[in-house]
Design a protein around this motif. Structure first.
Motif, PDB file in Angstrom:
ATOM      1  N   GLY A  41       0.812  -1.213   0.000  1.00  0.00           N
ATOM      2  CA  GLY A  41       0.000   0.000   0.000  1.00  0.00           C
ATOM      3  C   GLY A  41       0.841   1.256   0.000  1.00  0.00           C
ATOM      4  N   GLU A  42       1.928   1.239   0.748  1.00  0.00           N
ATOM      5  CA  GLU A  42       2.805   2.397   0.801  1.00  0.00           C
ATOM      6  C   GLU A  42       3.491   2.635  -0.535  1.00  0.00           C
ATOM      7  N   SER A  43       3.979   1.572  -1.156  1.00  0.00           N
ATOM      8  CA  SER A  43       4.649   1.736  -2.446  1.00  0.00           C
ATOM      9  C   SER A  43       3.643   2.054  -3.552  1.00  0.00           C
ATOM     10  N   ALA A  44       2.437   1.514  -3.477  1.00  0.00           N
ATOM     11  CA  ALA A  44       1.409   1.850  -4.464  1.00  0.00           C
ATOM     12  C   ALA A  44       0.999   3.313  -4.330  1.00  0.00           C
ATOM     13  N   GLY A  45       0.878   3.787  -3.110  1.00  0.00           N
ATOM     14  CA  GLY A  45       0.557   5.194  -2.893  1.00  0.00           C
ATOM     15  C   GLY A  45       1.640   6.112  -3.432  1.00  0.00           C
ATOM     16  N   ALA A  46       2.891   5.731  -3.225  1.00  0.00           N
ATOM     17  CA  ALA A  46       3.997   6.519  -3.773  1.00  0.00           C
ATOM     18  C   ALA A  46       3.977   6.489  -5.297  1.00  0.00           C
ATOM     19  N   GLY A  47       3.633   5.342  -5.867  1.00  0.00           N
ATOM     20  CA  GLY A  47       3.542   5.242  -7.322  1.00  0.00           C
ATOM     21  C   GLY A  47       2.431   6.111  -7.886  1.00  0.00           C
ATOM     22  N   PHE A  48       1.271   6.118  -7.232  1.00  0.00           N
ATOM     23  CA  PHE A  48       0.169   6.956  -7.693  1.00  0.00           C
ATOM     24  C   PHE A  48       0.498   8.435  -7.543  1.00  0.00           C
ATOM     25  N   ALA A  49       1.193   8.799  -6.479  1.00  0.00           N
ATOM     26  CA  ALA A  49       1.619  10.190  -6.315  1.00  0.00           C
ATOM     27  C   ALA A  49       2.605  10.585  -7.415  1.00  0.00           C
ATOM     28  N   LEU A  50       3.484   9.672  -7.781  1.00  0.00           N
ATOM     29  CA  LEU A  50       4.426   9.929  -8.864  1.00  0.00           C
ATOM     30  C   LEU A  50       3.688  10.080 -10.193  1.00  0.00           C
ATOM     31  N   LEU A  51       2.692   9.233 -10.443  1.00  0.00           N
ATOM     32  CA  LEU A  51       1.892   9.368 -11.663  1.00  0.00           C
ATOM     33  C   LEU A  51       1.132  10.690 -11.696  1.00  0.00           C
ATOM     34  N   LEU A  52       0.624  11.121 -10.562  1.00  0.00           N
ATOM     35  CA  LEU A  52      -0.068  12.401 -10.493  1.00  0.00           C
ATOM     36  C   LEU A  52       0.883  13.541 -10.814  1.00  0.00           C
ATOM     37  N   ALA A  53       2.094  13.496 -10.264  1.00  0.00           N
ATOM     38  CA  ALA A  53       3.078  14.540 -10.531  1.00  0.00           C
ATOM     39  C   ALA A  53       3.453  14.579 -12.011  1.00  0.00           C
ATOM     40  N   VAL A  54       3.637  13.413 -12.615  1.00  0.00           N
ATOM     41  CA  VAL A  54       3.967  13.354 -14.040  1.00  0.00           C
ATOM     42  C   VAL A  54       2.812  13.901 -14.868  1.00  0.00           C
ATOM     43  N   SER A  55       1.593  13.610 -14.486  1.00  0.00           N
ATOM     44  CA  SER A  55       0.422  14.103 -15.200  1.00  0.00           C
ATOM     45  C   SER A  55       0.312  15.621 -15.117  1.00  0.00           C
ATOM     46  N   VAL A  56       0.551  16.189 -13.950  1.00  0.00           N
ATOM     47  CA  VAL A  56       0.470  17.636 -13.778  1.00  0.00           C
ATOM     48  C   VAL A  56       1.563  18.328 -14.587  1.00  0.00           C
ATOM     49  N   VAL A  57       2.782  17.803 -14.542  1.00  0.00           N
ATOM     50  CA  VAL A  57       3.872  18.388 -15.316  1.00  0.00           C
ATOM     51  C   VAL A  57       3.582  18.287 -16.808  1.00  0.00           C
ATOM     52  N   GLY A  58       3.056  17.154 -17.251  1.00  0.00           N
ATOM     53  CA  GLY A  58       2.702  17.007 -18.658  1.00  0.00           C
ATOM     54  C   GLY A  58       1.607  17.961 -19.090  1.00  0.00           C
ATOM     55  N   ALA A  59       0.635  18.198 -18.222  1.00  0.00           N
ATOM     56  CA  ALA A  59      -0.434  19.141 -18.551  1.00  0.00           C
ATOM     57  C   ALA A  59       0.105  20.556 -18.669  1.00  0.00           C
ATOM     58  N   PHE A  60       1.006  20.935 -17.779  1.00  0.00           N
ATOM     59  CA  PHE A  60       1.601  22.274 -17.867  1.00  0.00           C
ATOM     60  C   PHE A  60       2.461  22.426 -19.116  1.00  0.00           C
ATOM     61  N   ARG A  61       3.203  21.376 -19.461  1.00  0.00           N
ATOM     62  CA  ARG A  61       4.037  21.442 -20.647  1.00  0.00           C
ATOM     63  C   ARG A  61       3.185  21.485 -21.918  1.00  0.00           C
ATOM     64  N   HIS A  62       2.107  20.755 -21.936  1.00  0.00           N
ATOM     65  CA  HIS A  62       1.244  20.704 -23.122  1.00  0.00           C
ATOM     66  C   HIS A  62       0.514  22.032 -23.341  1.00  0.00           C
ATOM     67  N   ASN A  63       0.061  22.662 -22.261  1.00  0.00           N
ATOM     68  CA  ASN A  63      -0.709  23.899 -22.367  1.00  0.00           C
ATOM     69  C   ASN A  63       0.150  25.137 -22.350  1.00  0.00           C
ATOM     70  N   GLY A  64       1.452  24.986 -22.210  1.00  0.00           N
ATOM     71  CA  GLY A  64       2.333  26.148 -22.237  1.00  0.00           C
ATOM     72  C   GLY A  64       2.269  27.001 -20.992  1.00  0.00           C
ATOM     73  N   GLY A  65       1.845  26.412 -19.890  1.00  0.00           N
ATOM     74  CA  GLY A  65       1.703  27.180 -18.651  1.00  0.00           C
ATOM     75  C   GLY A  65       2.933  27.182 -17.897  1.00  0.00           C
TER      76      GLY A  65
END
Length: 78
Positions: free
Chosen positions: A54-78
């Motif tokens: 559970g701890e490692s899965a939570g860390a993995g999901f947090a990492l996926l969320l961070a990658v998603s947010v960074v990708g959204a900012f890069r895609h939208n030019g923000g």
């Protein structure tokens, strides 16, 4: 029922993007880090399989969320 016409012309379709070597190395490092985090919790801290997973899965999901947010900012030019 079949459809014989394309929805988008060939030139308007998005071409498949290749994944860069740096991204593959980053994904591999994240996978090794998450596996290490799981084994550290399981073998060193002796917190049990479910808690370690559970701890490692939570860390993995947090990492996926961070990658998603960074990708959204890069895609939208923000």
């Amino acid at each position: 029922m079949t459809v014989d016409q394309d929805v988008l012309p060939e030139e308007d379709r998005a071409a498949g993007h290749d994944v860069s070597t740096a991204a593959l190395v980053g994904y591999a490092a994240a996978a090794v880090g998450l596996l290490g985090w799981f084994l550290f919790g399981l073998l060193v801290q002796r917190q049990g399989f479910v808690d370690s997973f559970g701890e490692s899965a939570g860390a993995g999901f947090a990492l996926l969320l961070a990658v998603s947010v960074v990708g959204a900012f890069r895609h939208n030019g923000g």
